[in-house]
Enzyme design. Structure first.
Site, PDB file in Angstrom:
ATOM      1  N   CYS A  79     -13.575  -8.431   5.647  1.00 13.80           N
ATOM      2  CA  CYS A  79     -13.156  -7.622   6.795  1.00 13.80           C
ATOM      3  C   CYS A  79     -14.362  -7.239   7.661  1.00 13.80           C
ATOM      4  O   CYS A  79     -14.921  -8.085   8.322  1.00 13.80           O
ATOM      5  CB  CYS A  79     -12.362  -6.403   6.326  1.00 13.80           C
ATOM      6  SG  CYS A  79     -11.361  -5.684   7.649  1.00 13.80           S
ATOM      7  N   HIS A 166      -8.115  -8.683   3.110  1.00 17.95           N
ATOM      8  CA  HIS A 166      -8.522  -7.966   1.893  1.00 17.95           C
ATOM      9  C   HIS A 166      -7.930  -8.644   0.654  1.00 17.95           C
ATOM     10  O   HIS A 166      -6.753  -8.462   0.352  1.00 17.95           O
ATOM     11  CB  HIS A 166      -8.061  -6.509   1.958  1.00 17.95           C
ATOM     12  CG  HIS A 166      -8.833  -5.680   2.932  1.00 17.95           C
ATOM     13  ND1 HIS A 166     -10.000  -5.033   2.591  1.00 17.95           N
ATOM     14  CD2 HIS A 166      -8.614  -5.415   4.247  1.00 17.95           C
ATOM     15  CE1 HIS A 166     -10.467  -4.385   3.646  1.00 17.95           C
ATOM     16  NE2 HIS A 166      -9.645  -4.594   4.670  1.00 17.95           N
ATOM     17  N   GLU A 168      -8.594  -7.898  -2.413  1.00 16.76           N
ATOM     18  CA  GLU A 168      -8.590  -6.985  -3.555  1.00 16.76           C
ATOM     19  C   GLU A 168      -7.278  -6.222  -3.717  1.00 16.76           C
ATOM     20  O   GLU A 168      -6.996  -5.686  -4.797  1.00 16.76           O
ATOM     21  CB  GLU A 168      -9.762  -5.998  -3.450  1.00 16.76           C
ATOM     22  CG  GLU A 168      -9.688  -5.006  -2.308  1.00 16.76           C
ATOM     23  CD  GLU A 168     -10.228  -5.525  -0.990  1.00 16.76           C
ATOM     24  OE1 GLU A 168     -10.490  -4.699  -0.092  1.00 16.76           O
ATOM     25  OE2 GLU A 168     -10.375  -6.752  -0.842  1.00 16.76           O
TER      26      GLU A 168
END
Length: 508
Positions: A79, A166, A168
């Site tokens: 990001c 993202h 994660e």
């Protein structure tokens, strides 16, 4: 040598989640603020640049020297990290007309080691206000989405990889695959950081660090201090002295039960019943911050008095875990409060002791895994988190022994029902709250005007966000009925259905 992935944090709310995902791959990783960068040692295998609430177009944006940190190690920008790579190395980033937030579908455009085994149209999660409009010279575009032209780009020869999304978060369905590609295929990590390896290396380290010197540890009955005690006990045995203080604000019968459990675990534990002292100090105090300070100060006084009875103590052991460490040195500067009541703040200086923290590199779920490998009883390992100030912050308003007794009884009924129904292990944290109001009721043929108990139960992965537990009405009815019938002074029970955010798990 312990293989390590470093995460340089630009302030993203997801940074700890990146670390947790990497560690789930059995690869050790550390978070460092971009403005407190460590020396990059030979055991570092790769670097991840986090997201950020800042824009790369802002004056005063977070800055690092990419060439200096790379040092031949692979880099993954996530990001803001991707936008920073683009902006710094000759690409272009523009402010988006609309914030790009939420689910999207990834469209790989060419072969990439980073995107290996990720299918076309894999769901990803976007959260950014800037858009990469062009990538740096000599970089290859590797993925896009329907809405943005640059979702991933890389320079394989320089080992720099960048993604606009993202991986994660759970909304990115193949995010863990992407991170595995980075740490295993690109960084060459073996993935051998396990609870067993942590225990072995930590015990060796503790033996070397502490030698034959005596250590004192304040046990709380919680998972962190218990696991720390077991590691220390394995390392130094008779040189560990544990103190367990009953502040009178524990759950019903918890002091006797936990003391018994500790001794069964082979720990040398000295129990101190200081309940009357704590309750006396809290008399007339309603402000929650004042309660915390009084409990912290009184604990230090009691602990110091007991510790001085042990001769030649050189070390104070604490159950500090990694989130405490991260919070103390954050992107926004040192935290104002860092659980001083839990980590007995002030004691090392007061008693002139050195500090040892065996768990300072672990997240909470990792502490539980280590505890399981050490053979801790499941009842202790799976206990819900319990606030350091205990029931003091679950009694809203001033504290009296009568209120403590009522709350302990109500809470015990709540816990017993959760356990007997099988709901306890599905709940992250639960407890009864004593509200500072009375309500009208009818008991028998008489009007009553008595106290109100609120039940709180939440589900969560890490305590950072939480949703109220959807306990069955049948179970809640049984709990309410039992509390009202068995706890004198209570005539009404309510259930808290707020989530975090905007509410917190505890009421104070």
């Amino acid at each position: 040598m312990q293989e390590t992935i470093l995460i340089f944090d630009f302030g993203s709310q997801y940074t700890q989640l990146i670390a947790r995902r990497v560690r789930e791959l059995n690869v050790y990783c550390e978070i460092h603020p971009y403005n407190h960068l460590p020396k990059i040692s030979s055991d570092v295998k790769g670097i991840i640049l986090s997201g950020s609430p800042y824009s790369v177009k802002e004056a005063g944006r977070p800055n690092i020297d990419l060439k200096q940190i790379a040092n031949g190690n692979p880099i993954l920008g996530v990001c803001y990290g991707a936008q920073y790579i683009a902006e710094t190395l000759g690409g272009e980033v523009q402010r988006s007309n609309t914030r790009e937030y939420g689910r999207s579908l990834l469209k790989p455009l060419r072969e990439s080691r980073l995107l290996r085994r990720i299918p076309d149209n894999s769901q990803i999660w976007m959260s950014h206000g800037d858009t990469i409009s062009s990538i740096p010279p000599s970089y290859a575009l590797t993925a896009a989405t329907e809405d943005i032209g640059v979702a991933a780009f890389e320079n394989e020869s320089d080992k720099i990889f960048a993604i606009q999304f993202h991986p994660e978060v759970t909304h990115s369905t193949d995010g863990k695959t992407l991170l595995a590609n980075f740490v295993y295929d690109i960084c060459g990590c073996a993935g051998n950081w396990t609870p067993a390896s942590f225990i072995e290396s930590t015990i060796d380290q503790l033996r070397n660090q502490l030698s034959n010197e005596r250590v004192v540890l304040g046990l709380s009955g919680g998972v962190d201090s218990s696991v720390a005690a077991m590691l220390l006990n394995e390392a130094i045995e008779d040189n560990l002295f544990c103190i367990f203080v009953d502040n009178g604000l524990l759950r019903k019968d918890e002091y006797k039960q936990v003391l018994h459990d500790y001794r069964d675990m082979g720990l040398k534990v000295h129990g101190v019943n200081a309940a009357d002292r704590f309750v006396h100090e809290l008399k007339g105090i309603s402000d929650p911050e004042q309660k915390r300070k009084i409990i912290g100060r009184t604990f230090i006084e009691v602990f110091e008095e007991e510790a001085h009875k042990i001769s030649d103590v050189k070390w104070l052991a604490q159950g500090t875990i990694y989130p405490d460490v991260i919070e103390s040195v954050s992107v926004k500067g040192p935290s104002a409060t860092i659980k001083s009541h839990h980590n007995v703040g002030g004691l090392p200086e007061l008693m002139k002791l050195k500090v040892v923290e065996p768990l300072r590199s672990l997240f909470k779920d990792e502490v539980r895994k280590v505890g399981l490998a050490l053979g801790l009883p499941s009842e202790l390992l799976n206990r819900h988190p319990f606030p350091g100030p205990g029931l003091a912050i679950r009694i809203l308003g001033d504290i009296t022994q009568e209120k403590i007794n009522m709350l302990q009884e109500a809470d015990a009924i709540f816990m017993n029902h959760l356990k007997s129904s099988g709901a306890y292990d599905e709940v992250w944290q639960a407890g009864a709250i004593f509200l500072p109001v009375k309500s009208v009721g009818v008991m028998g043929d008489e009007r009553s005007y008595e106290h109100v108990i609120c039940l709180r139960a939440v589900t969560s992965h890490d305590g950072m966000t939480a949703d109220f537990s959807h306990l069955s009405f049948n179970l809640l009815s049984k709990i309410s009925n039992d509390i009202i019938n068995k706890v004198k002074g209570i005539n009404r029970v309510v259930y808290d259905i707020s989530s975090k955010p905007p509410a917190t798990i505890e009421w104070e």
